[in-house]
Design a protein around this motif. Structure first.
Motif, PDB file in Angstrom:
ATOM      1  N   VAL A 113       0.889  -1.256   0.049  1.00 51.42           N
ATOM      2  CA  VAL A 113       0.092  -0.148   0.101  1.00 51.42           C
ATOM      3  C   VAL A 113       0.720   1.433  -0.066  1.00 51.42           C
ATOM      4  O   VAL A 113       0.550   2.108  -0.708  1.00 51.42           O
ATOM      5  N   LYS A 114       1.906   1.159   0.821  1.00 48.49           N
ATOM      6  CA  LYS A 114       2.763   2.431   0.823  1.00 48.49           C
ATOM      7  C   LYS A 114       3.583   2.634  -0.519  1.00 48.49           C
ATOM      8  O   LYS A 114       3.823   3.759  -0.909  1.00 48.49           O
ATOM      9  N   LEU A 115       3.944   1.367  -1.282  1.00 46.70           N
ATOM     10  CA  LEU A 115       4.508   1.586  -2.424  1.00 46.70           C
ATOM     11  C   LEU A 115       3.606   2.080  -3.528  1.00 46.70           C
ATOM     12  O   LEU A 115       4.073   3.131  -4.312  1.00 46.70           O
ATOM     13  N   VAL A 116       2.484   1.756  -3.327  1.00 41.65           N
ATOM     14  CA  VAL A 116       1.494   2.248  -4.615  1.00 41.65           C
ATOM     15  C   VAL A 116       0.808   3.616  -4.411  1.00 41.65           C
ATOM     16  O   VAL A 116       0.468   4.293  -5.018  1.00 41.65           O
ATOM     17  N   ALA A 117       0.997   3.726  -3.044  1.00 41.48           N
ATOM     18  CA  ALA A 117       0.362   5.208  -2.632  1.00 41.48           C
ATOM     19  C   ALA A 117       1.217   6.286  -3.356  1.00 41.48           C
ATOM     20  O   ALA A 117       1.091   7.681  -3.413  1.00 41.48           O
ATOM     21  N   LYS A 118       2.713   6.154  -3.336  1.00 39.25           N
ATOM     22  CA  LYS A 118       3.590   6.804  -3.965  1.00 39.25           C
ATOM     23  C   LYS A 118       3.332   7.112  -5.580  1.00 39.25           C
ATOM     24  O   LYS A 118       3.760   8.202  -6.027  1.00 39.25           O
ATOM     25  N   LYS A 119       2.620   6.188  -6.003  1.00 41.69           N
ATOM     26  CA  LYS A 119       2.321   6.396  -7.700  1.00 41.69           C
ATOM     27  C   LYS A 119       1.067   6.815  -7.955  1.00 41.69           C
ATOM     28  O   LYS A 119       0.603   7.354  -8.826  1.00 41.69           O
ATOM     29  N   SER A 142      -9.460  -8.701  13.045  1.00 48.25           N
ATOM     30  CA  SER A 142      -8.092  -8.961  13.445  1.00 48.25           C
ATOM     31  C   SER A 142      -7.927  -8.509  14.947  1.00 48.25           C
ATOM     32  O   SER A 142      -8.630  -8.052  15.585  1.00 48.25           O
ATOM     33  N   LYS A 143      -6.677  -8.676  15.329  1.00 51.25           N
ATOM     34  CA  LYS A 143      -6.277  -8.235  16.844  1.00 51.25           C
ATOM     35  C   LYS A 143      -5.481  -7.087  16.502  1.00 51.25           C
ATOM     36  O   LYS A 143      -5.029  -6.564  17.690  1.00 51.25           O
ATOM     37  N   VAL A 144      -5.606  -6.332  15.564  1.00 51.03           N
ATOM     38  CA  VAL A 144      -4.851  -5.044  15.340  1.00 51.03           C
ATOM     39  C   VAL A 144      -5.880  -4.124  15.860  1.00 51.03           C
ATOM     40  O   VAL A 144      -7.094  -3.713  15.171  1.00 51.03           O
ATOM     41  N   ARG A 145      -5.246  -2.759  16.390  1.00 55.94           N
ATOM     42  CA  ARG A 145      -6.445  -1.777  16.805  1.00 55.94           C
ATOM     43  C   ARG A 145      -6.368  -0.759  15.664  1.00 55.94           C
ATOM     44  O   ARG A 145      -5.218  -0.725  15.066  1.00 55.94           O
ATOM     45  N   ALA A 146      -7.536  -0.343  15.314  1.00 61.19           N
ATOM     46  CA  ALA A 146      -7.699   0.726  14.309  1.00 61.19           C
ATOM     47  C   ALA A 146      -6.845   1.824  14.316  1.00 61.19           C
ATOM     48  O   ALA A 146      -6.281   2.305  13.248  1.00 61.19           O
ATOM     49  N   THR A 147      -6.445   2.413  15.387  1.00 61.75           N
ATOM     50  CA  THR A 147      -5.665   3.531  15.628  1.00 61.75           C
ATOM     51  C   THR A 147      -4.217   3.098  15.346  1.00 61.75           C
ATOM     52  O   THR A 147      -3.362   4.096  14.819  1.00 61.75           O
ATOM     53  N   ASP A 148      -3.761   1.942  15.919  1.00 65.00           N
ATOM     54  CA  ASP A 148      -2.306   1.460  15.482  1.00 65.00           C
ATOM     55  C   ASP A 148      -2.220   1.491  14.076  1.00 65.00           C
ATOM     56  O   ASP A 148      -1.141   1.655  13.300  1.00 65.00           O
ATOM     57  N   LEU A 149      -3.272   0.694  13.345  1.00 65.09           N
ATOM     58  CA  LEU A 149      -3.286   0.888  11.677  1.00 65.09           C
ATOM     59  C   LEU A 149      -3.137   2.206  11.113  1.00 65.09           C
ATOM     60  O   LEU A 149      -2.442   2.493  10.342  1.00 65.09           O
ATOM     61  N   ALA A 150      -4.041   3.227  11.815  1.00 66.69           N
ATOM     62  CA  ALA A 150      -3.887   4.560  11.204  1.00 66.69           C
ATOM     63  C   ALA A 150      -2.420   5.134  11.166  1.00 66.69           C
ATOM     64  O   ALA A 150      -1.961   5.825  10.396  1.00 66.69           O
ATOM     65  N   LYS A 151      -1.921   4.979  12.495  1.00 65.66           N
ATOM     66  CA  LYS A 151      -0.429   5.509  12.851  1.00 65.66           C
ATOM     67  C   LYS A 151       0.408   4.689  11.802  1.00 65.66           C
ATOM     68  O   LYS A 151       1.410   5.671  11.331  1.00 65.66           O
ATOM     69  N   LEU A 152       0.326   3.763  11.220  1.00 63.41           N
ATOM     70  CA  LEU A 152       1.194   3.059  10.102  1.00 63.41           C
ATOM     71  C   LEU A 152       1.214   3.708   9.014  1.00 63.41           C
ATOM     72  O   LEU A 152       2.100   3.868   8.174  1.00 63.41           O
ATOM     73  N   TYR A 153       0.107   4.514   8.779  1.00 65.18           N
ATOM     74  CA  TYR A 153      -0.072   5.356   7.452  1.00 65.18           C
ATOM     75  C   TYR A 153       0.260   6.857   7.391  1.00 65.18           C
ATOM     76  O   TYR A 153      -0.127   7.561   6.657  1.00 65.18           O
ATOM     77  N   ALA A 154       0.854   7.315   8.678  1.00 64.95           N
ATOM     78  CA  ALA A 154       1.114   8.610   8.851  1.00 64.95           C
ATOM     79  C   ALA A 154       2.512   8.825   8.017  1.00 64.95           C
ATOM     80  O   ALA A 154       3.414   7.804   7.863  1.00 64.95           O
ATOM     81  N   ASP A 155       2.493   9.870   7.157  1.00 68.46           N
ATOM     82  CA  ASP A 155       3.331  10.365   6.408  1.00 68.46           C
ATOM     83  C   ASP A 155       4.041   9.339   5.296  1.00 68.46           C
ATOM     84  O   ASP A 155       4.840   9.049   4.727  1.00 68.46           O
ATOM     85  N   ALA A 156       2.897   8.434   5.048  1.00 70.91           N
ATOM     86  CA  ALA A 156       2.885   7.329   3.859  1.00 70.91           C
ATOM     87  C   ALA A 156       2.588   7.754   2.441  1.00 70.91           C
ATOM     88  O   ALA A 156       2.883   7.081   1.498  1.00 70.91           O
ATOM     89  N   GLY A 157       1.920   8.986   2.486  1.00 78.31           N
ATOM     90  CA  GLY A 157       1.447   9.620   1.060  1.00 78.31           C
ATOM     91  C   GLY A 157       0.189   9.212   0.772  1.00 78.31           C
ATOM     92  O   GLY A 157      -0.102   9.312  -0.492  1.00 78.31           O
ATOM     93  N   VAL A 158      -0.592   8.573   1.727  1.00 77.74           N
ATOM     94  CA  VAL A 158      -1.919   8.037   1.241  1.00 77.74           C
ATOM     95  C   VAL A 158      -2.787   9.487   1.242  1.00 77.74           C
ATOM     96  O   VAL A 158      -2.543  10.319   1.838  1.00 77.74           O
TER      97      VAL A 158
END
Length: 236
Positions: A113-119, A142-158
């Protein structure tokens, strides 16, 4: 703030679900391209489309209908459901789609996702059940918190994050403003509220929160609970 009318596609028809359950589908139109044109005539500049069949199949199913909608309106369209690889992204963008929404794969393969977000113009769909990310058409939690997934995409260009509280979806019970704001604050990305909008009061509440960039309106419109023209004016 942007208002994005929603069209969910199931077997070529515009439907709405309750809490994402496919057997709860209620058909509102068998000519969704005409519905999209109605939204445009009301003053919409955006359209949110979900290929529900695609979300479960893991590949686009209603592409021909989506192409027809794109060709018959000038709306900025975002599309989600079953987009799992770069070719699908390219195919949709070649149809005139403005941006694609990546949901399940945003959890399962964030590097992609981070890769294609750059394109390309990419939005990340974060759908949560009791605060935890749900995937595969919401069939798995899943066992992943929504806010943790959101943090993963900070500054990712989405381009944006679509934040859905599944417990609110299709319930006309009021949007979860706090959840949406938490996703926005965790990511720093323009975040769009999805699920539960029941009337103009929700648009006013969302508009008052400066961290929220938009709202998706679906069932409230189809059930006659909200005047979209008024909503567009309030959102300006």
């Amino acid at each position: 703030m942007d208002i994005l009318p929603a069209i969910d596609l199931k077997e070529g028809k515009a439907v709405r679900l309750t809490k994402g359950l496919m057997d709860s589908a209620k058909i509102y139109s068998d000519r969704p391209w005409e519905l999209a044109k109605e939204f445009e005539d009301m003053g919409a500049s955006w359209l949110h489309i979900v290929d529900l069949d695609g979300a479960f199949a893991g590949e686009p199913v209603n592409a021909k209908i989506i192409e027809k909608i794109a060709s018959q309106t000038n709306l900025k369209i975002e599309i989600g459901g079953g987009i799992r690889d770069e070719k699908r992204i390219q195919d949709y963008l070649n149809l005139g789609i403005y941006r694609v929404i990546l949901g399940s794969i945003a959890l399962k393969n964030p590097d992609f996702v981070k890769l294609v977000a750059k394109k390309y113009k990419v939005a990340v769909g974060i759908d949560a059940n009791n605060g935890f990310v749900a995937v595969e058409g919401w069939a798995e939690v899943s066992k992943v918190r929504a806010t943790d997934l959101a943090k993963l995409y900070a500054d990712a260009g989405v381009d944006a994050i679509i934040a859905t509280d599944i417990s609110k979806d299709g319930m006309l019970s009021g949007v979860n403003v706090d959840f949406t704001a938490c996703i926005a604050n965790a990511s720093g990305v323009d975040t769009i509220a999805s699920g539960g909008v029941k009337g103009i009061e929700d648009i006013i509440s969302l508009k008052a929160n400066k961290s929220i960039a938009g709202a998706i309106v679906g069932k409230a419109y189809y059930e006659g609970k909200i005047d979209l023209k008024e909503a567009f004016k309030i959102a300006l």
